[in-house]
Design a protein around this motif. Structure first.
Motif, PDB file in Angstrom:
ATOM      1  N   ARG A   1       0.830  -1.211   0.000  1.00 60.35           N
ATOM      2  CA  ARG A   1       0.000   0.000   0.000  1.00 60.35           C
ATOM      3  C   ARG A   1       0.863   1.258   0.000  1.00 60.35           C
ATOM      4  NH1 ARG A   1      -3.275  -3.048   3.867  1.00 60.35           N
ATOM      5  NH2 ARG A   1      -5.283  -3.605   2.903  1.00 60.35           N
ATOM      6  N   ARG A   2       1.960   1.208   0.727  1.00 54.01           N
ATOM      7  CA  ARG A   2       2.854   2.365   0.742  1.00 54.01           C
ATOM      8  C   ARG A   2       3.434   2.635  -0.640  1.00 54.01           C
ATOM      9  NH1 ARG A   2       8.128   3.001   0.673  1.00 54.01           N
ATOM     10  NH2 ARG A   2       8.459   0.739   0.801  1.00 54.01           N
ATOM     11  N   LEU A   3       3.849   1.596  -1.322  1.00 53.65           N
ATOM     12  CA  LEU A   3       4.407   1.758  -2.662  1.00 53.65           C
ATOM     13  C   LEU A   3       3.357   2.283  -3.635  1.00 53.65           C
ATOM     14  CD1 LEU A   3       6.543  -1.512  -2.918  1.00 53.65           C
ATOM     15  CD2 LEU A   3       7.349   0.812  -2.488  1.00 53.65           C
ATOM     16  N   LEU A   4       2.142   1.795  -3.517  1.00 53.57           N
ATOM     17  CA  LEU A   4       1.075   2.280  -4.390  1.00 53.57           C
ATOM     18  C   LEU A   4       0.780   3.751  -4.126  1.00 53.57           C
ATOM     19  CD1 LEU A   4      -1.380  -0.766  -4.268  1.00 53.57           C
ATOM     20  CD2 LEU A   4       0.201  -0.143  -6.098  1.00 53.57           C
ATOM     21  N   ASP A   5       0.833   4.140  -2.875  1.00 56.14           N
ATOM     22  CA  ASP A   5       0.614   5.545  -2.547  1.00 56.14           C
ATOM     23  C   ASP A   5       1.729   6.425  -3.125  1.00 56.14           C
ATOM     24  OD1 ASP A   5      -0.926   7.580  -0.883  1.00 56.14           O
ATOM     25  OD2 ASP A   5       1.097   7.806  -0.074  1.00 56.14           O
ATOM     26  N   GLU A   6       2.948   5.940  -3.100  1.00 56.62           N
ATOM     27  CA  GLU A   6       4.055   6.690  -3.698  1.00 56.62           C
ATOM     28  C   GLU A   6       3.901   6.796  -5.217  1.00 56.62           C
ATOM     29  OE1 GLU A   6       7.676   4.867  -2.551  1.00 56.62           O
ATOM     30  OE2 GLU A   6       7.550   5.484  -0.450  1.00 56.62           O
ATOM     31  N   ASP A   7       3.266   5.804  -5.817  1.00 58.87           N
ATOM     32  CA  ASP A   7       3.001   5.851  -7.256  1.00 58.87           C
ATOM     33  C   ASP A   7       1.879   6.822  -7.606  1.00 58.87           C
ATOM     34  OD1 ASP A   7       4.953   3.999  -7.873  1.00 58.87           O
ATOM     35  OD2 ASP A   7       3.601   2.290  -7.636  1.00 58.87           O
ATOM     36  N   GLY A   8       1.220   7.385  -6.602  1.00 63.88           N
ATOM     37  CA  GLY A   8       0.121   8.308  -6.855  1.00 63.88           C
ATOM     38  C   GLY A   8      -1.212   7.620  -7.032  1.00 63.88           C
ATOM     39  N   ILE A   9      -1.297   6.352  -6.686  1.00 69.99           N
ATOM     40  CA  ILE A   9      -2.538   5.593  -6.850  1.00 69.99           C
ATOM     41  C   ILE A   9      -3.390   5.770  -5.601  1.00 69.99           C
ATOM     42  CG2 ILE A   9      -3.518   3.296  -7.153  1.00 69.99           C
ATOM     43  CD1 ILE A   9      -1.025   2.520  -8.680  1.00 69.99           C
ATOM     44  N   ALA A  10      -4.597   6.280  -5.797  1.00 79.07           N
ATOM     45  CA  ALA A  10      -5.519   6.446  -4.673  1.00 79.07           C
ATOM     46  C   ALA A  10      -6.037   5.080  -4.244  1.00 79.07           C
ATOM     47  CB  ALA A  10      -6.677   7.356  -5.077  1.00 79.07           C
ATOM     48  N   LEU A  11      -5.986   4.804  -2.955  1.00 80.57           N
ATOM     49  CA  LEU A  11      -6.425   3.523  -2.419  1.00 80.57           C
ATOM     50  C   LEU A  11      -7.864   3.629  -1.949  1.00 80.57           C
ATOM     51  CD1 LEU A  11      -3.245   2.529  -0.387  1.00 80.57           C
ATOM     52  CD2 LEU A  11      -3.808   2.026  -2.768  1.00 80.57           C
ATOM     53  N   GLY A  12      -8.656   2.630  -2.294  1.00 78.37           N
ATOM     54  CA  GLY A  12     -10.071   2.642  -1.924  1.00 78.37           C
ATOM     55  C   GLY A  12     -10.288   2.207  -0.493  1.00 78.37           C
ATOM     56  N   GLU A  13      -9.863   3.040   0.436  1.00 77.81           N
ATOM     57  CA  GLU A  13     -10.016   2.737   1.852  1.00 77.81           C
ATOM     58  C   GLU A  13     -11.027   3.682   2.488  1.00 77.81           C
ATOM     59  OE1 GLU A  13      -5.557   1.136   2.918  1.00 77.81           O
ATOM     60  OE2 GLU A  13      -5.903   3.290   2.945  1.00 77.81           O
ATOM     61  N   TYR A  14     -11.695   3.188   3.534  1.00 80.60           N
ATOM     62  CA  TYR A  14     -12.657   3.980   4.303  1.00 80.60           C
ATOM     63  C   TYR A  14     -13.788   4.513   3.415  1.00 80.60           C
ATOM     64  CZ  TYR A  14      -8.416   3.962   7.124  1.00 80.60           C
ATOM     65  OH  TYR A  14      -7.274   3.574   7.790  1.00 80.60           O
ATOM     66  N   GLY A  15     -14.206   3.671   2.471  1.00 73.72           N
ATOM     67  CA  GLY A  15     -15.318   4.050   1.619  1.00 73.72           C
ATOM     68  C   GLY A  15     -14.987   5.020   0.511  1.00 73.72           C
ATOM     69  N   GLU A  16     -13.733   5.421   0.365  1.00 73.17           N
ATOM     70  CA  GLU A  16     -13.349   6.355  -0.690  1.00 73.17           C
ATOM     71  C   GLU A  16     -13.086   5.597  -1.984  1.00 73.17           C
ATOM     72  OE1 GLU A  16      -9.973   8.403   0.722  1.00 73.17           O
ATOM     73  OE2 GLU A  16     -11.032   9.462   2.328  1.00 73.17           O
ATOM     74  N   PRO A  17     -13.337   6.233  -3.131  1.00 69.78           N
ATOM     75  CA  PRO A  17     -13.069   5.556  -4.408  1.00 69.78           C
ATOM     76  C   PRO A  17     -11.581   5.418  -4.642  1.00 69.78           C
ATOM     77  CG  PRO A  17     -13.732   7.840  -4.787  1.00 69.78           C
ATOM     78  CD  PRO A  17     -13.920   7.577  -3.320  1.00 69.78           C
ATOM     79  N   GLY A  18     -11.200   4.287  -5.183  1.00 68.75           N
ATOM     80  CA  GLY A  18      -9.791   4.055  -5.454  1.00 68.75           C
ATOM     81  C   GLY A  18      -9.536   2.586  -5.711  1.00 68.75           C
ATOM     82  N   THR A  19      -8.268   2.229  -5.699  1.00 73.24           N
ATOM     83  CA  THR A  19      -7.859   0.865  -5.989  1.00 73.24           C
ATOM     84  C   THR A  19      -8.141  -0.048  -4.805  1.00 73.24           C
ATOM     85  OG1 THR A  19      -6.142   1.604  -7.506  1.00 73.24           O
ATOM     86  CG2 THR A  19      -5.882  -0.587  -6.572  1.00 73.24           C
ATOM     87  N   THR A  20      -8.685  -1.232  -5.097  1.00 72.55           N
ATOM     88  CA  THR A  20      -8.923  -2.247  -4.066  1.00 72.55           C
ATOM     89  C   THR A  20      -7.675  -3.106  -3.924  1.00 72.55           C
ATOM     90  OG1 THR A  20     -11.286  -2.293  -4.579  1.00 72.55           O
ATOM     91  CG2 THR A  20     -10.385  -4.169  -3.378  1.00 72.55           C
ATOM     92  N   VAL A  21      -7.147  -3.199  -2.705  1.00 67.78           N
ATOM     93  CA  VAL A  21      -5.940  -3.973  -2.420  1.00 67.78           C
ATOM     94  C   VAL A  21      -6.331  -5.140  -1.522  1.00 67.78           C
ATOM     95  CG1 VAL A  21      -3.588  -3.917  -1.531  1.00 67.78           C
ATOM     96  CG2 VAL A  21      -4.556  -1.872  -2.600  1.00 67.78           C
ATOM     97  N   LEU A  22      -6.038  -6.355  -1.987  1.00 70.25           N
ATOM     98  CA  LEU A  22      -6.411  -7.558  -1.246  1.00 70.25           C
ATOM     99  C   LEU A  22      -5.212  -8.495  -1.160  1.00 70.25           C
ATOM    100  CD1 LEU A  22      -9.874  -8.292  -2.908  1.00 70.25           C
ATOM    101  CD2 LEU A  22      -9.482  -7.233  -0.684  1.00 70.25           C
ATOM    102  N   ALA A  23      -5.268  -9.386  -0.182  1.00 72.00           N
ATOM    103  CA  ALA A  23      -4.272 -10.444  -0.027  1.00 72.00           C
ATOM    104  C   ALA A  23      -4.995 -11.779  -0.079  1.00 72.00           C
ATOM    105  CB  ALA A  23      -3.518 -10.290   1.293  1.00 72.00           C
TER     106      ALA A  23
END
Length: 654
Positions: free
Chosen positions: A335-357
């Motif tokens: 998630r940290r690397l994706l944030d550095e890439d400028g990719i918005a993460l879909g956390e806390y109900g916000e629109p963005g990329t879904t990250v799963l394991a």
């Protein structure tokens, strides 16, 4: 997802095995942590700060040939150089394919269930409908490209043209389906995840690298043949999932594409990936604990695709290989690397990329992914969000040729100064002064005493010609006038183009130069027609009275002189008082009347000169406006129009 360029085909040829090719950047700390913000976020902030629009990075190379949505490009991109047949959705049968036959020949019957080979039943396909804001942005982008074709080169407009072509092609296809690609590196387990989602072994897995040689499609419902054909996937590589038997599948409407490895040693495999990523509605990126921080993945794909965050899934596979809390630590670092890439993460109900394991091997987390994917497909908003992100990227690349940080245009002061320079070039001030002097000379001739006029004529006749400075020749005056006109045109062009982006500034300067051709000659003709009027200037109403009084003074002088002469001769009785008085009145009154007329003539002469100057100034200004200012204003108006359309494309216009 923006199409990307091919890598060097030699970069992986000597590393066929996954364990043998571990780049230094695969570890979490191998990448730079100061990754730039995505271009589209910069665009939004900067354009809103200047004119209510956004800022973007510089232009990128023409990506039109990297992957288009047309049938031609799809057929050219078919696997192994095949020509994709244009099949009708109602006539397409889901063939088991070469890979499935190979699997069935080497595996037990109950281990690899057969794929569903049912023929697609005739079905009415509902085309995709874009929402109002996206439709408005696409229309504005179309207008923007049309207005800019004669001002910008085709390479600059290529990305915008590609987006329009892809949007038009996708709109004609099914709006009930969502095309999702599964992409990943060698050994990440994407084919295993593909099979797990389908519930049947469709894509071949194994230790041989690369395993997936061509993209394979799996559709959960009928009517998706045209979408798959657009991707250049032949019928022999199209599949159906295993029927669940418990009613309608939650993934109904999903078209899942298993892509070859994006880091494959085979150049053709990477071309398949780049081409299809430019056409699908969404993508699932599969990473593994070893290469989730791979620089190739982040710099070549994830970072350029940051604007597509809402249509991306990032899945950390093979968590069964991580002991204890290591899976959560790797997931947090991802998630940290994706944030550095400028990719918005879909956390806390916000629109963005879904990250799963998850683990495609053990099935751990597959249900969560299937649930998230089912909700994503049921919303049917991925095509709109994908095209909207493409428009954002196109607008970001067009930012340098449309945006400006300052107010542009021609001010009234610049227009007036241009007119003044042209008036100086044609000698409007000198022409007015000449007209004023001509009026005064005419007044002196009409109202002056005969003796003074005779004296002036004698002086002009007897004045020597030596000692005078040589006057300027006509050729010198013409050369000077031409230089002044050219200087005036350059000055107004520089002021009009100040602050404009380079292509539009160049267009403004070219318009001014075209208008200046023949301008000196046109000004000369105007000067000849509207310069100092030929003939005698108009006379005011008091001139006849002044002439009559001046004639009376002359008559009094003659009467007084004749009277004195008669007395001297003896014809008349001596009486010096009256004739002397008459002569004095005539001698003094004549110059006094001339002086009075001269004072009275200054005002009309000045007005006459100013009127002549005004006519010449207006003529010069009109000629300059028609030839230079109007074409320059037309270019500025076109720029304002395209800037308004650009604001609509960015999303800040009405």
């Amino acid at each position: 997802m923006t199409a990307v360029t091919d890598q060097d085909p030699t970069e992986h040829t000597d590393q066929p095995d996954d364990d043998a090719r571990k780049p230094d950047a695969r570890k979490p700390n191998a990448r730079k942590s100061d990754a730039p913000q995505p271009a589209i976020r910069k665009t939004r902030r900067a354009f809103a700060r200047t004119t209510g629009a956004r800022e973007a990075d510089a232009q990128k190379p023409d990506a039109r040939n990297a992957g288009t949505g047309t049938a031609d490009s799809s057929s050219r991109g078919a696997s192994d150089g095949e020509r994709t047949p244009r099949t009708d959705p109602a006539e397409t049968a889901w063939d088991d394919g070469l890979i499935a036959r190979r699997v069935n020949e080497t595996a037990e019957g109950d281990r690899f269930p057969m794929t569903d080979n049912r023929s697609a039943a005739p079905q009415t396909i509902t085309p995709l409908v874009y929402d109002g804001p996206l439709r408005s942005r696409l229309e504005a982008l179309h207008e923007l490209v049309g207005l800019s074709r004669t001002r910008l080169d085709s390479r600059t407009l290529s990305e915008a043209g590609r987006v329009l072509d892809e949007a038009s092609a996708r709109r004609r296809l099914s709006g009930q389906h969502t095309v999702v690609a599964i992409a990943g590196a060698t050994g990440s387990g994407k084919s295993q995840l593909f099979n797990a989602l389908a519930g049947v072994t469709i894509s071949e897995t194994g230790v041989r690298r690369p395993t997936t040689a061509a993209p394979i499609a799996c559709s959960w419902s009928d009517g998706a043949a045209s979408l798959i054909e657009r991707l250049g996937i032949p019928p022999r590589l199209r599949r159906r999932p295993l029927p669940t038997g418990d009613g309608e599948s939650p993934l109904r409407g999903l078209v899942l594409i298993d892509l070859p490895d994006h880091d494959s040693a085979a150049v053709q495999h990477r071309r398949h990936v780049d081409r299809i990523l430019a056409l699908v509605d969404a993508v699932i990126w599969v990473v593994d604990p070893e290469k989730y921080a791979d620089a190739i993945l982040h710099e070549r794909y994830l970072r350029p695709m940051a604007a597509h965050a809402e249509v991306m899934f990032v899945v950390l596979n093979q968590i069964d290989r991580l002991p204890g809390e290591a899976a959560e630590q790797v997931l947090d670092d991802l998630r940290r690397l994706l944030d550095e890439d400028g990719i918005a993460l879909g956390e806390y109900g916000e629109p963005g990329t879904t990250v799963l394991a998850l683990s495609a091997l053990t099935g751990d987390g597959i249900g969560e992914l299937r649930e998230a994917l089912g909700q994503f497909v049921s919303e049917r908003g991925a095509p709109n969000r994908r095209i909207s992100a493409d428009v954002d990227i196109a607008a970001a690349r067009l930012w340098p040729v449309y945006a400006t940080q300052r107010r542009t245009g021609l001010s009234e002061q610049a227009r007036e100064e241009f007119s003044d320079r042209l008036a100086d070039a044609v000698g409007a001030t000198a022409a007015g002064e000449a007209a004023e002097r001509a009026w005064l000379r005419n007044a002196n001739r009409a109202c002056g005493t005969p003796w003074l006029r005779l004296w002036r004529w004698y002086q002009d006749r007897g004045e020597p010609t030596t000692g005078r400075l040589p006057g300027r020749t006509q050729s010198d005056e013409e050369a000077t006038a031409r230089q002044r006109v050219e200087q005036a045109v350059r000055t107004v062009a520089d002021r009009a183009s100040a602050g404009l982006p380079a292509p539009w500034a160049q267009a403004v300067r070219e318009a001014a130069v075209r208008g200046s051709q023949g301008l000196p000659e046109a000004l000369d003709e105007l000067t000849a027609r509207t310069g100092v009027p030929t003939g005698r200037p108009p006379r005011p109403g008091w001139w006849p009275l002044a002439v009559l009084v001046q004639a009376s003074m002359t008559i009094l002088q003659f009467l007084g002189g004749l009277w004195l002469l008669a007395q001297i001769i003896g014809v008349m009785a001596p009486n010096l008082g009256v004739p002397v008085l008459l002569m004095v009145i005539g001698i003094v009154g004549g110059p006094l009347i001339e002086w009075s007329c001269r004072m009275a003539a200054r005002g009309p002469a000045r007005r006459y000169g100013l009127e002549a100057e005004r006519r010449l100034r207006e003529a010069a200004a009109g000629c300059g406006r028609a030839r230079v200012l109007d074409p320059v204003a037309a270019e500025l108006l076109r720029y304002r129009e395209v800037r308004e359309q650009f604001a609509r494309v960015v999303g800040t216009g009405r």
